[in-house]
Design a protein around this motif. Structure first.
Motif, PDB file in Angstrom:
ATOM      1  N   SER A   1      -1.670   3.378  -1.928  1.00 49.91           N
ATOM      2  CA  SER A   1      -3.077   3.090  -2.025  1.00 49.91           C
ATOM      3  C   SER A   1      -3.929   3.737  -0.837  1.00 49.91           C
ATOM      4  O   SER A   1      -3.234   3.948   0.311  1.00 49.91           O
TER       5      SER A   1
ATOM      6  N   LYS B   1     -12.854  -2.361  -3.288  1.00 54.47           N
ATOM      7  CA  LYS B   1     -11.736  -2.034  -4.067  1.00 54.47           C
ATOM      8  C   LYS B   1     -12.160  -0.820  -4.921  1.00 54.47           C
ATOM      9  O   LYS B   1     -13.183  -0.703  -5.366  1.00 54.47           O
ATOM     10  N   THR B   2     -11.404   0.228  -5.299  1.00 58.31           N
ATOM     11  CA  THR B   2     -11.327   0.948  -6.239  1.00 58.31           C
ATOM     12  C   THR B   2     -11.489   0.409  -7.659  1.00 58.31           C
ATOM     13  O   THR B   2     -10.426  -0.291  -7.955  1.00 58.31           O
TER      14      THR B   2
ATOM     15  N   ASP C   1      -9.796  -5.967 -11.390  1.00 55.79           N
ATOM     16  CA  ASP C   1      -9.719  -4.824 -11.336  1.00 55.79           C
ATOM     17  C   ASP C   1     -10.288  -3.877 -12.444  1.00 55.79           C
ATOM     18  O   ASP C   1     -10.302  -2.628 -11.961  1.00 55.79           O
TER      19      ASP C   1
ATOM     20  N   ASP D   1      -7.416   0.655 -10.137  1.00 55.59           N
ATOM     21  CA  ASP D   1      -6.300   1.110  -9.680  1.00 55.59           C
ATOM     22  C   ASP D   1      -5.025   0.400 -10.497  1.00 55.59           C
ATOM     23  O   ASP D   1      -4.146   1.311 -10.599  1.00 55.59           O
ATOM     24  N   ASP D   2      -5.194  -0.618 -10.976  1.00 55.97           N
ATOM     25  CA  ASP D   2      -3.964  -1.217 -11.509  1.00 55.97           C
ATOM     26  C   ASP D   2      -3.882  -0.209 -12.958  1.00 55.97           C
ATOM     27  O   ASP D   2      -2.556  -0.129 -13.218  1.00 55.97           O
TER      28      ASP D   2
ATOM     29  N   ARG E   1      -7.969  -0.148   1.643  1.00 59.73           N
ATOM     30  CA  ARG E   1      -7.606  -1.512   1.689  1.00 59.73           C
ATOM     31  C   ARG E   1      -8.881  -2.154   2.307  1.00 59.73           C
ATOM     32  O   ARG E   1      -9.340  -1.696   3.506  1.00 59.73           O
TER      33      ARG E   1
ATOM     34  N   ASP F   1       2.233   1.406  -3.651  1.00 55.47           N
ATOM     35  CA  ASP F   1       1.388   1.843  -4.590  1.00 55.47           C
ATOM     36  C   ASP F   1       0.523   3.043  -4.072  1.00 55.47           C
ATOM     37  O   ASP F   1      -0.332   3.516  -4.938  1.00 55.47           O
TER      38      ASP F   1
ATOM     39  N   ARG G   1      -4.591   2.794 -13.171  1.00 51.94           N
ATOM     40  CA  ARG G   1      -3.915   4.374 -12.839  1.00 51.94           C
ATOM     41  C   ARG G   1      -2.407   4.128 -12.551  1.00 51.94           C
ATOM     42  O   ARG G   1      -1.720   4.893 -12.681  1.00 51.94           O
ATOM     43  N   GLU G   2      -2.058   2.855 -12.173  1.00 52.27           N
ATOM     44  CA  GLU G   2      -0.682   2.931 -11.557  1.00 52.27           C
ATOM     45  C   GLU G   2       0.043   2.169 -12.790  1.00 52.27           C
ATOM     46  O   GLU G   2       1.351   2.452 -12.606  1.00 52.27           O
TER      47      GLU G   2
ATOM     48  N   ASP H   1       0.782  -0.925   0.009  1.00 53.52           N
ATOM     49  CA  ASP H   1       0.091   0.010  -0.078  1.00 53.52           C
ATOM     50  C   ASP H   1       0.890   1.221  -0.016  1.00 53.52           C
ATOM     51  O   ASP H   1       0.584   2.163  -0.497  1.00 53.52           O
TER      52      ASP H   1
END
Length: 301
Positions: A67, A202-203, A192, A206-207, A70, A65, A209-210, A62
């Motif tokens: 984050s 979870k959003t 995701d 996320d993967d 969680r 990332d 955006r990262e 976290d």
């Protein structure tokens, strides 16, 4: 988790209280029983070790990332800051090793220490491949075998060790855990980009955006035309993303059956995991472990 340093149990309790499936320690308990362990509480202590290793990696992940969430709640780093999260993660790793030493088995120590090193290697490899659309499927598999499957495999193998069930059954339980872990992560990576992700707290995206390169991205990139590849390079490599880019990414994945094929791949690994259980006679524990495979894959529905 107890420590005279008050922040340690406070922060650790936050992430434990957030819930989760407790899947990895469950695997240790079920594998030990399936393999015939009836002699005491070693499997309980080692299941706690497995969960502590997992929790430590979550705290570190976290931070890496950045984050904010969680399991549907504020992440530990969002509440307490990055430095305490990293240091308490270190404490949980160290505490897990203390419990392993108390168990007294060098074989258990070898397996869980090896898994801990492999997890770290998988996370570093993911960092290297992040934002690189030239990543191959083999590299992607190496990442998920490291960061996820290694601990699943160790969780089931230490169950076999405490039961002293023989080499063939130990290998079978390790194979079950490894293949289940790969299937689990494949489904996570598909989720995701799914609305079902929101139900898991979870959003979505996320993967994306990262800039993480996962199998749904790889399949869509490989099957796309030149214009689509330009889109993926802009959004993932250059991290130049607009609000409408995530819906477009999801549409491209659907166009090229990236979700369907990722779930299909997960089912293939799940079947290998089920096949590994064939060395055991039918029992409540074997049916439970088989049910976990279906549970992990059915999350994508």
């Amino acid at each position: 988790m107890q420590s005279p340093v008050a922040l340690i149990p406070q922060l650790a309790a936050h992430i434990v209280a957030a819930g989760g499936k407790r899947l990895r320690p469950l695997l240790t308990l079920a594998a030990a029983k399936l393999a015939g362990y009836r002699g005491g509480q070693r499997h309980v202590a080692l299941a706690a070790c497995v969960e502590f290793i997992h929790t430590a990696t979550l705290l570190h992940d976290d931070v890496v990332d950045e984050s904010a969430l969680r399991r549907g709640q504020a992440s530990a780093n969002a509440l307490f800051g990055n430095k305490p999260s990293v240091l308490v993660g270190d404490f949980l790793f160290a505490r897990a090793f203390q419990v392993m030493v108390e168990d007294g088995s060098l074989e258990v120590l070898r397996i869980l220490a090896g898994a801990s090193a492999t997890i770290a290697e998988g996370e570093v490899l993911q960092l290297i491949t992040q934002n690189d659309t030239a990543t191959t499927e083999d590299q992607y598999l190496a990442v998920i075998e490291g960061k996820t499957a290694a601990l699943f495999a160790a969780a089931t193998e230490v169950g076999a060790i405490v039961a002293d069930c023989g080499a063939a059954r130990q290998v079978a339980l390790r194979a079950y855990g490894h293949n289940l872990g790969v299937a689990f992560q494949l489904i996570d990576d598909a989720l995701d980009y799914s609305a079902a992700q929101e139900a898991l707290g979870k959003t979505v995206g996320d993967d994306f955006r990262e800039g993480k390169i996962t199998l749904p991205v790889l399949l869509a990139f490989q099957r796309g035309d030149d214009a689509e590849r330009v889109f993926w390079r802009r959004t993932l490599e250059e991290r130049d993303q607009a609000e409408e880019d995530l819906p477009k990414a999801i549409a491209l994945m659907q166009k090229h059956a990236a979700f369907t094929d990722t779930v299909l791949r997960a089912r293939q690994y799940g079947q290998v995991a089920l096949d590994a259980l064939d060395v055991f006679p039918d029992s409540a524990e074997r049916r439970a472990l088989a049910g976990i495979v279906e549970f992990c894959i059915s999350r994508a529905r």
